[in-house]
Structures are given as structure tokens and as C-alpha cells.
Design a protein around this motif. Structure first.
Motif, PDB file in Angstrom:
ATOM      1  N   SER A 336     -17.414  24.863  12.992  1.00 29.28           N
ATOM      2  CA  SER A 336     -16.531  23.951  12.606  1.00 29.28           C
ATOM      3  C   SER A 336     -15.052  23.776  13.239  1.00 29.28           C
ATOM      4  CB  SER A 336     -16.164  24.368  11.198  1.00 29.28           C
ATOM      5  OG  SER A 336     -15.264  23.433  10.500  1.00 29.28           O
ATOM      6  N   GLN A 338     -12.830  22.897  11.610  1.00 24.90           N
ATOM      7  CA  GLN A 338     -11.567  23.379  10.978  1.00 24.90           C
ATOM      8  C   GLN A 338     -11.336  24.802  10.878  1.00 24.90           C
ATOM      9  OE1 GLN A 338      -9.700  21.362   8.292  1.00 24.90           O
ATOM     10  NE2 GLN A 338     -10.243  19.457   9.529  1.00 24.90           N
ATOM     11  N   GLY A 364     -16.974  18.565  12.123  1.00 25.80           N
ATOM     12  CA  GLY A 364     -15.579  18.531  11.544  1.00 25.80           C
ATOM     13  C   GLY A 364     -15.114  17.061  10.732  1.00 25.80           C
ATOM     14  N   GLN A 365     -13.883  17.145  10.810  1.00 27.79           N
ATOM     15  CA  GLN A 365     -13.312  15.734   9.910  1.00 27.79           C
ATOM     16  C   GLN A 365     -13.679  14.758  10.815  1.00 27.79           C
ATOM     17  OE1 GLN A 365     -13.035  14.395   7.076  1.00 27.79           O
ATOM     18  NE2 GLN A 365     -11.465  15.592   6.610  1.00 27.79           N
ATOM     19  N   ASN A 383      -8.840  17.317  13.224  1.00 27.04           N
ATOM     20  CA  ASN A 383      -9.286  18.743  13.062  1.00 27.04           C
ATOM     21  C   ASN A 383      -8.401  19.403  13.801  1.00 27.04           C
ATOM     22  OD1 ASN A 383     -12.138  18.452  11.637  1.00 27.04           O
ATOM     23  ND2 ASN A 383     -12.293  17.105  13.254  1.00 27.04           N
ATOM     24  N   SER A 421     -18.474  24.505   7.284  1.00 25.97           N
ATOM     25  CA  SER A 421     -17.857  23.065   7.355  1.00 25.97           C
ATOM     26  C   SER A 421     -16.258  23.354   6.994  1.00 25.97           C
ATOM     27  CB  SER A 421     -18.282  22.471   5.984  1.00 25.97           C
ATOM     28  OG  SER A 421     -17.661  21.119   5.792  1.00 25.97           O
ATOM     29  N   VAL A 423     -14.227  21.518   5.798  1.00 28.00           N
ATOM     30  CA  VAL A 423     -13.707  20.134   5.993  1.00 28.00           C
ATOM     31  C   VAL A 423     -13.473  19.462   4.318  1.00 28.00           C
ATOM     32  CG1 VAL A 423     -13.526  18.021   6.948  1.00 28.00           C
ATOM     33  CG2 VAL A 423     -14.850  19.853   8.093  1.00 28.00           C
ATOM     34  N   ARG A 426     -14.912  15.403   3.022  1.00 29.15           N
ATOM     35  CA  ARG A 426     -15.713  14.653   4.340  1.00 29.15           C
ATOM     36  C   ARG A 426     -17.174  14.029   3.971  1.00 29.15           C
ATOM     37  NH1 ARG A 426     -19.579  13.664   8.407  1.00 29.15           N
ATOM     38  NH2 ARG A 426     -18.967  14.549  10.610  1.00 29.15           N
ATOM     39  N   ASP A 446     -18.778  26.482   2.768  1.00 29.94           N
ATOM     40  CA  ASP A 446     -17.665  25.715   2.495  1.00 29.94           C
ATOM     41  C   ASP A 446     -16.474  25.779   1.597  1.00 29.94           C
ATOM     42  OD1 ASP A 446     -16.384  22.820   2.797  1.00 29.94           O
ATOM     43  OD2 ASP A 446     -18.476  21.710   2.540  1.00 29.94           O
TER      44      ASP A 446
END
Length: 545
Positions: A336, A338, A364-365, A383, A421, A423, A426, A446
Motif C-alpha cells: 500500500s 498509504q 493506493g488512493q 498517497n 489497503s 486507503v 477508495r 484495511d
């Protein structure tokens, strides 16, 4: 270098340094309101008056000088005072002290005595300087001006009665954001800050640029107020920690202000090479997901068509069983942008050393818009650690990091995917959703329920930037530290720790006890990161060669 005498100190300072900064560097306070090191210097508040000796140590200049506009430079020998000083300054002479007292009395003429209800109490320069440099009473007995409160924009209120018209906010909008929304109306003691309005008083331009929140930070009194922070807490109840904004790849230095129950405020922290004194409102106000009631707190597994809560031991056993059944070429591990460098390093170690797969991807975002201002840029990459994740996931073991269409093609043909993740909010496009939907067994790490967790077979609760230690690498190669401020909710754990537990299920020899140990391993194994240990990074960061 200029050699000056400052009160009773003999000091050297860089040529071009003003007296306010020279004094600050040596622990001497020269009070000021209109001066800010990131803005122009109009010298309109007159609080930083000093006694200046330019020709003789026996006789000061006739008029007091403003410390913010008085800069010092080395002089030729024939012009030095007493044969050695470039300038002599006194910030504590009787006439300086008297001038400060008079100026403060003047500034407080119309200022309300509302400190008990003012959000700025406890971090107010007017309050502090009044105590340290002012009179203990006012001679003004006439009726005070009571101008109205004003709603300036989406996040900023103006309590006009508290304003001392230092004009910092106006100069910020002119010089840093370049948007010019704020200006002065009326004259004399009726001066007011305002936004453009029509004859009926209706705003025709709001203070709504993406840097607007900075005017609240630089207001030296309680005039400009953040709607987001209004009445939430007294400043002295908040704990503070240095960290890095996770909103984009700029890597703005920030101060996180928090209590045990969550984050309360994020403010910019000075870094000369990255964000100077500023940050954008997307980063400033983007922390609320950390405090969300929807945060993932316990592992989940899919039973028929539903995700149900389970125990960590059960989730880890299920993951181990599924990963054991497949060949390395059938597994894709996705890090990730993030996550921290430390999270991604342990993840690639697990993929390479334990699962024996070289199929590592990056999630990522989604990209946003780039916004450029005269003195600040908000980058399109939303990110905080894209650069670091690419390097850590790739160069650590010579892997090629999969991204874009190549990644989703691999995912669509995989039997097991382990996706980290972290994120917030997203969305998935059709290609991503279709590829993940084809995976036999999807493991997702997540922080919130998301479009990715909806497709998962096992969901593991990870942590945000506020709940772990580690480092991000920004787009220009600065490696900077984030620090844990609050505990994660429920049984959520740092992402590297989750990966390490999975690795141990396979007999992997992973024995990291804290993020700093992983940073040392990164320094040893990743090219360019030799100086990027937590001790060397400190608060200032380390620039990669």
C-alpha cells in the motif's frame, strides 16, 4: 556573519537576519503581532520596537526601530561600533518597555475581555504578551466598538471584536495562496477584515481556497476561528506529537493534537524544504476517518455470502491453509502507498522469503488534481508513500512492482491475493472490481469497510498513520517519521505486525519488536536508505541521495 551585541550577549548571526529572529535564536523574546517569518513585513503593529545603536554604544538612535524590519550585516572595520560590533541592540531598555506597554494598552482598547470563552485562550499571543509586557489595567473608559461576527467561508469564522488588524491573513491570501479574498474595510479604529461583498452585504467571494485554514494558524489572537475545532477542546488539554500528513505525496510536516479518545486537530509544522509553514485544508481536515465509528476492529471471514466477525487465531489459520494450497505463481501480494516503509518492507520479505513469489503490486488512493499556488503545491498523488512503497517493494529483492493494468491482469489470474489497503474511501473501477472478483481467495488488510473489503474472504483490521510508528518517503525523496499518538480501535494492529504473524504461521523467522528495528533492516538492505534509521531521521527527516 554579523557580530552584534544583543542586550548583554555577544553573538554572531547570518547576514540579513532580522532582530526578532536573531533574538529568538538566542532565547530572547521580542514580542510581535504583524510579523510572520513566511510573510512580508509591514511593521504595522509596532510591538517589536527596539533600541538601536549604530554609531556609538553610548547613544541610541533617536527613534525606536522595528525589530522585524531591522536586519544586520557585517560592516567594514572602520564602521564597527567600539571597534568590534556591527550593531548594538537593546530589547529591554526603559523606553522600549514603556513603548510596548503603551502599544498593548492601545491594542486592548476595543478588545473584549472574553478569554474564558475564546478558543484561542491558552495559545494567544495577545493574552501572553499582555501578561509579560503590558499594563495591569486600561485607562480607556469609553464604549468599545463591537463589530459583527462574520462567516468568511466553509471553514473559517471571524470574531471581528478580537481582531487587532495585524493583516497577517490578508498578506497570506495575497502572497502564499495568491487568491486575495481578504482585505480591509473602514478606517482608523473602525478597521475590519472582510471578504468582498455587494452593496446589500452579501458575499461575492468566500474564503474557500484550499489553503484557507492557514489563516487560522497564523492569527495571533482569537479572531480567525476554525469551524472544525470550535468549542471542541481547550488547547492545554491536548497532547501533541510530530508527524507527517498522509493526504498526498508532498509530505507536509504536521503536529497532531489528540486525546485518548481520538484526534482533535492537525496543524502544519515548519520544514524549510517541504511545506515551509503551511499545509492544505484537504490534509488539515482529512483526519476524521481515524475517529470513525465504522473503523474495523476485529478480523472477519466470509461465511456463505456474509462477512462475520472471527478471532485472530481463526483468521490466521484460514489464511495459512489457503496460502499453503497454492503455488507461488498463483499468489499476488499487494502493498500500500498509504502504508509505511516498515509495513511494506515486512510485506515484501514475507512475499519473497516465505511465499517465494515475485508478484508484488502497489495499491493506493486514486489520483486527484494538482493545485499550484504562488508558494505551495498540492500534488495529484494522494498517497503519502508512493515513492517509498515502490522502492521498498521493488529494489529490496529485485522485484518489479506491478501497477495499473499489469497488476490487475495478474490479479485476475491469481488464486490467492493478499492486499494491504489502508486507503480511506477508495472506490474501485470496473477493471479492478472484475479482477478482484475472479480471485479464489482474497485477503484484505484495511482500516474501514470499503469496496475492497466487500469482495474479501478474510478482512484484517489494520492501523492509520496516527496509530503506529514508521516512515514515509515523499515525492522529492525526503524520508520522514510518523509517530503513534493513539491506540488503534478494538483489536486492530499495525500492518507490519499482522504480516509478521502470518509469516510465523509458515515458520518464517520474523522477530521484529518495533518499527525502529525494521528501519534498521531497511537501511541495511535497501539502496539509498542507509541514513534512514529512526534515530537519524528525527523530526527533520533525511533526504535520500
Amino acid at each position: 556573519m554579523a557580530f552584534i551585541k544583543l542586550n548583554d550577549l555577544e553573538i554572531e548571526v547570518e547576514d540579513g537576519t532580522n532582530i526578532v529572529e536573531a533574538a529568538r535564536q538566542h532565547g530572547i523574546e521580542v514580542p510581535h503581532y504583524c510579523y510572520h517569518p513566511g510573510l512580508s513585513r509591514p511593521a504595522n503593529c509596532r510591538m517589536c520596537l527596539i533600541d538601536l545603536y549604530l554609531r556609538s554604544s553610548e547613544m541610541p538612535e533617536r527613534q525606536l526601530a522595528t525589530g522585524c524590519t531591522t536586519t544586520v550585516r557585517s560592516s567594514p572595520p572602520e564602521r564597527k561600533i567600539d571597534g568590534k560590533y556591527d550593531v548594538i541592540v537593546r530589547t529591554d531598555s526603559p523606553r522600549v518597555i514603556k513603548a510596548r506597554e503603551d502599544i498593548l494598552e492601545f491594542l486592548l482598547v476595543h478588545h473584549p475581555l472574553d478569554c474564558p470563552v475564546c478558543d484561542q485562550a491558552g495559545e494567544c499571543d495577545l493574552q501572553d504578551f499582555s501578561y509579560r509586557h503590558g499594563h495591569d489595567k486600561s485607562r480607556y473608559v469609553e464604549v468599545k466598538n463591537v463589530p459583527p461576527k462574520k462567516d468568511l467561508g466553509p471553514d473559517v469564522l471571524l470574531y471581528t471584536t478580537r481582531c487587532i488588524v495585524c493583516t497577517r491573513c490578508i498578506r497570506f491570501c495575497d502572497e502564499v495562496s495568491g487568491s486575495g479574498e481578504l482585505g480591509l474595510i473602514n478606517r482608523g479604529s473602525h478597521d475590519e477584515i472582510d471578504i468582498p461583498r455587494n452593496h446589500a452585504g452579501t458575499p461575492i467571494q468566500l474564503l474557500d481556497n484550499k489553503l484557507a485554514g492557514n489563516v487560522v494558524d497564523i492569527c495571533p489572537v482569537g479572531a480567525l476561528i476554525s469551524k472544525d475545532f470550535l468549542f471542541k477542546s481547550r488547547p492545554w488539554f491536548l497532547k501533541k506529537e510530530s508527524s507527517i500528513c498522509s493526504g498526498c505525496s508532498v509530505g507536509c510536516n504536521i503536529t497532531v493534537e489528540y486525546k485518548e479518545d481520538g484526534l482533535y486537530r492537525i496543524k502544519p509544522r515548519f520544514h524549510e524544504d517541504i511545506n515551509q509553514h503551511w499545509m492544505c485544508d484537504d490534509g488539515r481536515l482529512g483526519y476524521h476517518y481515524v475517529n470513525s465509528d465504522d473503523r474495523l476492529q476485529l478480523p472477519q471471514k466470509r461465511v456463505e455470502d456474509e462477512l462475520v466477525t472471527t478471532q485472530w487465531a481463526d483468521a490466521l489459520s484460514l489464511i495459512t491453509e489457503k496460502l499453503t494450497e497454492v503455488e507461488p505463481d498463483d499468489v499476488v501480494v499487494i502493498g500500500s502507498a498509504q502504508a509505511t516503509n516498515e509495513d511494506n518492507f515486512v510485506l515484501q520479505q514475507f512475499a519473497h522469503d516465505v511465499l517465494k513469489t515475485t508478484q508484488l503490486g502497489l495499491f493506493g488512493q486514486l489520483p486527484g488534481e494538482e493545485h499550484k499556488f504562488p508558494q505551495f503545491t498540492i500534488e495529484a498523488d494522494k498517497n503519502p508513500n508512493t515513492a517509498g512503497a515502490r522502492t521498498i517493494l521493488g529494489s529490496a529483492n529485485g522485484n518489479v512492482v506491478l501497477e495499473g493494468e499489469t497488476l490487475w491482469e495478474k490479479v485476475a489470474g491469481a488464486k490467492v491475493v493478499y492486499l494491504v489497503s489502508g486507503v480511506p474511501e477508495r472506490a474501485l473501477n470496473e477493471t479492478e472490481k472484475e479482477a478482484l472478483g475472479k480471485v479464489d481467495f482474497l485477503i484484505v488488510q484495511d482500516i474501514l469497510p470499503s469496496a475492497v473489503t466487500e469482495l474479501a474472504d478474510v478482512v484484517l483490521p489494520g492501523t492509520t498513520f496516527a496509530e503506529k510508528d514508521g516512515t514515509f518517503t515523499n515525492s522529492t525523496g525526503w524520508v520522514q517519521r510518523i509517530r503513534k499518538t493513539i491506540d488503534p480501535p478494538g483489536e486492530a494492529q499495525a500492518d507490519w505486525l499482522i504480516t509478521q504473524q502470518i509469516a510465523k504461521q509458515f515458520g518464517g523467522e520474523f522477530e521484529y519488536n518495533f518499527a525502529g528495528e525494521i528501519a534498521i533492516a531497511i537501511a541495511e538492505h535497501v539502496e539509498g536508505y542507509g541514513d534512514a534509521t529512526h534515530q537519524k531521521i528525527g523530526d527533520a527527516g533525511v533526504k535520500l541521495a
